[in-house]
Design an enzyme around this catalytic site. Structure first.
Site, PDB file in Angstrom:
ATOM      1  N   GLU A  87      50.506  49.230  12.979  1.00  0.00           N
ATOM      2  CA  GLU A  87      50.322  49.990  14.220  1.00  0.00           C
ATOM      3  C   GLU A  87      51.532  50.872  14.506  1.00  0.00           C
ATOM      4  O   GLU A  87      51.379  52.005  14.967  1.00  0.00           O
ATOM      5  CB  GLU A  87      50.074  49.043  15.398  1.00  0.00           C
ATOM      6  CG  GLU A  87      48.728  48.337  15.355  1.00  0.00           C
ATOM      7  CD  GLU A  87      47.554  49.307  15.398  1.00  0.00           C
ATOM      8  OE1 GLU A  87      47.688  50.376  16.017  1.00  0.00           O
ATOM      9  OE2 GLU A  87      46.507  49.002  14.801  1.00  0.00           O
ATOM     10  N   CYS A 108      25.817  60.868  24.826  1.00  0.00           N
ATOM     11  CA  CYS A 108      27.114  61.567  24.735  1.00  0.00           C
ATOM     12  C   CYS A 108      26.998  62.913  25.455  1.00  0.00           C
ATOM     13  O   CYS A 108      26.248  63.798  25.037  1.00  0.00           O
ATOM     14  CB  CYS A 108      27.517  61.776  23.278  1.00  0.00           C
ATOM     15  SG  CYS A 108      29.036  62.751  23.079  1.00  0.00           S
ATOM     16  N   CYS A 148      27.536  64.514  14.597  1.00  0.00           N
ATOM     17  CA  CYS A 148      26.831  63.857  15.703  1.00  0.00           C
ATOM     18  C   CYS A 148      25.512  63.226  15.259  1.00  0.00           C
ATOM     19  O   CYS A 148      25.057  62.247  15.863  1.00  0.00           O
ATOM     20  CB  CYS A 148      26.594  64.853  16.826  1.00  0.00           C
ATOM     21  SG  CYS A 148      28.120  65.563  17.498  1.00  0.00           S
TER      22      CYS A 148
END
Length: 359
Positions: free
Chosen positions: A38, A211, A202
């Site tokens: 991270e 969305c 998409c």
DNA sequence: AAGCCGGGGTC
DNA sequence: GACCCAGGCTT
């Protein structure tokens, strides 16, 4: 009639399990490795991180190994990755884990966030992956997914917008902690693959049904771009001071650009060189080649570097104001040095001037 | 709120 | 070249 559309979190976790990433080297149950990944991944892409992560874990397999290592060794492993404060904080935090947590990595996001270099999002990522804590991340990927899905206008770096996104991210969490690893990974994976900045796919997205950006044809304008500002240009002369086959490097102060790294001494202008070498290093020098200028681009400024070769004609054996050391080329390349310095030293290999027969 | 902190991938 | 990336810290 009820809405047949499954909850946001259910669609995302299902998609992640079927189509997300499962083979990244840090996808383990070891919080030390998840933490390391991270930190390396802050503002840094996955493909860039992988080789650094491999070398780092080979040399420092546990948090105790990292805590016991000299800072110079840690910085040498970080050299080229950038944002060197990350490495110094990582080292400090490892020592804090050994000292304050008995060597066991903390198990809550709140505790993790007390460690240097671990903010709210990074703490949430580690806690979600390793311990299933129900707390959201908010990184660049998530900001893109959420601004599009909810149709949020405004630059996400702005505090007001960021606060809205944190609230939204909280509201969309799954109910079960067992879903947190897939949910957190799913937000990252979606943003890194289908929900890309340009030309998002998409048609394959599990969130397309509700969305806002997709429905309203606004995926190209969301997220709102960062307002741009002119970046200043600075110039410096980097000194390649040669003596008996070695080159002089200077350790940079711990804060500021390239903090803690070994770098070439710098002068503001060519006319300042002789005075600087005498005052700072106790060296009399003779000028050699002036090498072609090299432009190095940072996020917030551009640096024009003019490399100047110098030979030592006399040493006054004076006390040094700064920490300096003479390096063989091979040793310099193994130390923690900035990327443009690495490029210069490698360039000189071909010219066979600085480290060649004269050494 | 704005600035500082790297280097590289991508279009 | 512009823009951004598994952000956090300082001022």
């Amino acid at each position: 009639m009820t809405n047949p559309l499954p909850a946001f979190a259910d669609r995302l976790t299902r998609w992640q399990r079927a189509h997300g990433r499962h083979d990244l080297p840090w996808q383990t149950d070891d919080p030390y490795r998840v933490w390391l990944s991270e930190i390396m991944l802050q503002q840094t892409q996955v493909a860039t991180v992988i080789p650094y992560y491999q070398r780092f874990t080979t040399s420092f397999p546990t948090v105790a190994d990292l805590a016991a290592a000299p800072l110079d060794a840690v910085l040498a492993h970080w050299a080229g990755l950038g944002y060197y404060t990350r490495a110094r904080n990582l080292h400090k935090a490892a020592q804090a884990v050994v000292r304050d947590f008995g060597g066991a990595f903390p198990r809550t996001a709140a505790q993790m966030a007390t460690l240097p270099g671990i903010g709210r999002s990074t703490a949430a990522a580690i806690a979600g992956f390793c311990f299933g804590e129900l707390t959201p991340i908010l990184d660049g990927n998530v900001k893109r997914v959420l601004t599009r899905w909810a149709g949020v206008d405004g630059f996400p770096g702005e505090k007001k917008i960021e606060n809205q996104l944190w609230t939204l991210a909280e509201a969309l969490l799954p109910r079960s902690s067992s879903d947190m690893p897939a949910f957190t990974q799913g937000m990252m994976d979606l943003g890194a693959s289908l929900c890309s900045r340009s030309k998002p796919q998409c048609a394959a997205c599990p969130l397309r049904a509700d969305c806002r950006a997709h429905i309203e044809g606004r995926t190209a304008e969301l997220p709102t771009r960062k307002p741009k500002k002119a970046v200043p240009e600075r110039s410096t002369v980097m000194l390649l001071i040669k003596h008996e086959g070695r080159i002089l490097l200077e350790k940079r102060p711990p804060s500021g650009i390239w903090g803690g790294l070994w770098s070439l001494p710098e002068a503001d202008s060519p006319t300042a060189i002789a005075t600087l070498c005498r005052a700072r290093f106790g060296l009399e020098v003779e000028s050699g080649d002036t090498l072609p200028t090299l432009l190095h681009v940072f996020t917030h400024f551009r640096l024009s570097i003019t490399p100047q070769v110098l030979r030592v004609s006399a040493s006054l054996n004076q006390v040094h104001e700064t920490e300096t050391q003479w390096f063989q080329r091979s040793e310099a390349l193994k130390a923690g040095i900035p990327t443009p310095v690495r490029k210069l030293l490698q360039m000189k290999v071909k010219q066979a001037d600085l480290f060649g027969a004269a050494s």
